[in-house]
Scaffold this motif. Structure first.
Motif, PDB file in Angstrom:
ATOM      1  N   ASN A 194      14.160 -12.096 -34.758  1.00 27.41           N
ATOM      2  CA  ASN A 194      14.432 -12.027 -36.198  1.00 27.41           C
ATOM      3  C   ASN A 194      13.406 -12.833 -36.992  1.00 27.41           C
ATOM      4  O   ASN A 194      12.950 -12.391 -38.049  1.00 27.41           O
ATOM      5  N   GLN A 195      13.060 -14.002 -36.489  1.00 26.49           N
ATOM      6  CA  GLN A 195      12.021 -14.802 -37.149  1.00 26.49           C
ATOM      7  C   GLN A 195      10.690 -14.057 -37.155  1.00 26.49           C
ATOM      8  O   GLN A 195       9.959 -14.081 -38.151  1.00 26.49           O
ATOM      9  N   TRP A 196      10.378 -13.394 -36.046  1.00 28.78           N
ATOM     10  CA  TRP A 196       9.141 -12.621 -35.928  1.00 28.78           C
ATOM     11  C   TRP A 196       9.110 -11.495 -36.963  1.00 28.78           C
ATOM     12  O   TRP A 196       8.113 -11.311 -37.657  1.00 28.78           O
ATOM     13  N   ARG A 197      10.226 -10.771 -37.084  1.00 26.66           N
ATOM     14  CA  ARG A 197      10.304  -9.680 -38.080  1.00 26.66           C
ATOM     15  C   ARG A 197      10.112 -10.211 -39.500  1.00 26.66           C
ATOM     16  O   ARG A 197       9.394  -9.615 -40.303  1.00 26.66           O
ATOM     17  N   GLU A 198      10.765 -11.314 -39.820  1.00 29.36           N
ATOM     18  CA  GLU A 198      10.639 -11.890 -41.156  1.00 29.36           C
ATOM     19  C   GLU A 198       9.221 -12.401 -41.417  1.00 29.36           C
ATOM     20  O   GLU A 198       8.697 -12.259 -42.521  1.00 29.36           O
ATOM     21  N   ALA A 199       8.606 -12.989 -40.400  1.00 28.77           N
ATOM     22  CA  ALA A 199       7.235 -13.488 -40.545  1.00 28.77           C
ATOM     23  C   ALA A 199       6.264 -12.342 -40.821  1.00 28.77           C
ATOM     24  O   ALA A 199       5.353 -12.472 -41.642  1.00 28.77           O
ATOM     25  N   ILE A 200       6.449 -11.221 -40.135  1.00 32.37           N
ATOM     26  CA  ILE A 200       5.595 -10.054 -40.369  1.00 32.37           C
ATOM     27  C   ILE A 200       5.764  -9.546 -41.800  1.00 32.37           C
ATOM     28  O   ILE A 200       4.788  -9.244 -42.492  1.00 32.37           O
ATOM     29  N   LYS A 201       6.996  -9.466 -42.266  1.00 31.09           N
ATOM     30  CA  LYS A 201       7.247  -9.008 -43.640  1.00 31.09           C
ATOM     31  C   LYS A 201       6.611  -9.946 -44.656  1.00 31.09           C
ATOM     32  O   LYS A 201       5.992  -9.500 -45.624  1.00 31.09           O
ATOM     33  N   GLU A 202       6.770 -11.251 -44.449  1.00 29.64           N
ATOM     34  CA  GLU A 202       6.213 -12.228 -45.392  1.00 29.64           C
ATOM     35  C   GLU A 202       4.686 -12.203 -45.363  1.00 29.64           C
ATOM     36  O   GLU A 202       4.039 -12.275 -46.400  1.00 29.64           O
ATOM     37  N   ALA A 203       4.105 -12.078 -44.176  1.00 26.79           N
ATOM     38  CA  ALA A 203       2.643 -12.007 -44.072  1.00 26.79           C
ATOM     39  C   ALA A 203       2.120 -10.772 -44.800  1.00 26.79           C
ATOM     40  O   ALA A 203       1.112 -10.844 -45.510  1.00 26.79           O
ATOM     41  N   ALA A 204       2.792  -9.656 -44.646  1.00 23.41           N
ATOM     42  CA  ALA A 204       2.377  -8.423 -45.331  1.00 23.41           C
ATOM     43  C   ALA A 204       2.516  -8.568 -46.842  1.00 23.41           C
ATOM     44  O   ALA A 204       1.657  -8.105 -47.601  1.00 23.41           O
ATOM     45  N   ARG A 205       3.591  -9.224 -47.281  1.00 21.85           N
ATOM     46  CA  ARG A 205       3.801  -9.420 -48.719  1.00 21.85           C
ATOM     47  C   ARG A 205       2.694 -10.273 -49.317  1.00 21.85           C
ATOM     48  O   ARG A 205       2.117  -9.936 -50.359  1.00 21.85           O
ATOM     49  N   VAL A 206       2.373 -11.379 -48.669  1.00 22.77           N
ATOM     50  CA  VAL A 206       1.337 -12.283 -49.181  1.00 22.77           C
ATOM     51  C   VAL A 206      -0.035 -11.605 -49.143  1.00 22.77           C
ATOM     52  O   VAL A 206      -0.822 -11.705 -50.078  1.00 22.77           O
ATOM     53  N   ARG A 207      -0.317 -10.871 -48.058  1.00 29.85           N
ATOM     54  CA  ARG A 207      -1.599 -10.157 -47.948  1.00 29.85           C
ATOM     55  C   ARG A 207      -1.724  -9.119 -49.068  1.00 29.85           C
ATOM     56  O   ARG A 207      -2.771  -8.992 -49.697  1.00 29.85           O
ATOM     57  N   LYS A 208      -0.656  -8.380 -49.318  1.00 30.67           N
ATOM     58  CA  LYS A 208      -0.684  -7.368 -50.385  1.00 30.67           C
ATOM     59  C   LYS A 208      -0.917  -8.031 -51.747  1.00 30.67           C
ATOM     60  O   LYS A 208      -1.688  -7.523 -52.564  1.00 30.67           O
ATOM     61  N   HIS A 209      -0.260  -9.156 -51.971  1.00 27.58           N
ATOM     62  CA  HIS A 209      -0.440  -9.887 -53.227  1.00 27.58           C
ATOM     63  C   HIS A 209      -1.889 -10.353 -53.373  1.00 27.58           C
ATOM     64  O   HIS A 209      -2.508 -10.184 -54.422  1.00 27.58           O
ATOM     65  N   TYR A 210      -2.439 -10.918 -52.302  1.00 31.59           N
ATOM     66  CA  TYR A 210      -3.831 -11.376 -52.331  1.00 31.59           C
ATOM     67  C   TYR A 210      -4.766 -10.208 -52.635  1.00 31.59           C
ATOM     68  O   TYR A 210      -5.630 -10.290 -53.505  1.00 31.59           O
ATOM     69  N   GLU A 211      -4.607  -9.118 -51.899  1.00 35.72           N
ATOM     70  CA  GLU A 211      -5.511  -7.988 -52.053  1.00 35.72           C
ATOM     71  C   GLU A 211      -5.382  -7.318 -53.419  1.00 35.72           C
ATOM     72  O   GLU A 211      -6.359  -6.784 -53.936  1.00 35.72           O
ATOM     73  N   SER A 212      -4.203  -7.366 -54.013  1.00 37.18           N
ATOM     74  CA  SER A 212      -4.047  -6.787 -55.348  1.00 37.18           C
ATOM     75  C   SER A 212      -4.796  -7.607 -56.403  1.00 37.18           C
ATOM     76  O   SER A 212      -5.230  -7.076 -57.412  1.00 37.18           O
ATOM     77  N   LYS A 213      -4.968  -8.899 -56.136  1.00 35.78           N
ATOM     78  CA  LYS A 213      -5.666  -9.777 -57.087  1.00 35.78           C
ATOM     79  C   LYS A 213      -7.150  -9.914 -56.798  1.00 35.78           C
ATOM     80  O   LYS A 213      -7.959  -9.998 -57.720  1.00 35.78           O
ATOM     81  N   TYR A 214      -7.521  -9.943 -55.496  1.00 37.94           N
ATOM     82  CA  TYR A 214      -8.892 -10.311 -55.134  1.00 37.94           C
ATOM     83  C   TYR A 214      -9.636  -9.265 -54.320  1.00 37.94           C
ATOM     84  O   TYR A 214     -10.787  -9.473 -53.965  1.00 37.94           O
ATOM     85  N   GLY A 215      -9.006  -8.155 -54.009  1.00 34.39           N
ATOM     86  CA  GLY A 215      -9.673  -7.095 -53.274  1.00 34.39           C
ATOM     87  C   GLY A 215      -9.320  -7.096 -51.807  1.00 34.39           C
ATOM     88  O   GLY A 215      -8.702  -8.025 -51.293  1.00 34.39           O
TER      89      GLY A 215
END
Length: 88
Positions: free
Chosen positions: A39-60
């Motif tokens: 469960n921690q692994w699943r949540e970590a993957i979701k959070e990593a994807a969320r942060v990556r998407k946020h970064y890429e939407s702002k900085y490419g």
């Protein structure tokens, strides 16, 4: 506060989350019955994807595997353009 602090903080957060995902992946490989770890692994993957998407939407995009941003689709992404994320 430096103008690039937000970008740096997001990059650092992505690195931390990627580390957690790798470590939990290794742990769950050797402990497949640990439901809490999975469960921690699943949540970590979701959070990593969320942060990556946020970064890429702002900085490419960060890699060729990234979903192109609106800017990349409309005007094209120039990978050889400086500064690179780690040079800012």
């Amino acid at each position: 506060m430096n103008v690039y602090d937000d970008e740096w903080n997001l990059m650092k957060k992505m690195q931390q989350l990627d580390f957690v995902v790798v470590e939990l992946t290794l742990y769950t490989d050797t402990h497949p019955d640990d439901e809490d770890a999975r469960n921690q692994w699943r949540e970590a993957i979701k959070e990593a994807a969320r942060v990556r998407k946020h970064y890429e939407s702002k900085y490419g995009p960060l890699s060729l595997l990234s979903v192109p941003s609106k800017q990349a689709i409309e005007v094209g992404w120039q990978w050889n353009s400086t500064p690179w994320p780690w040079q800012r």
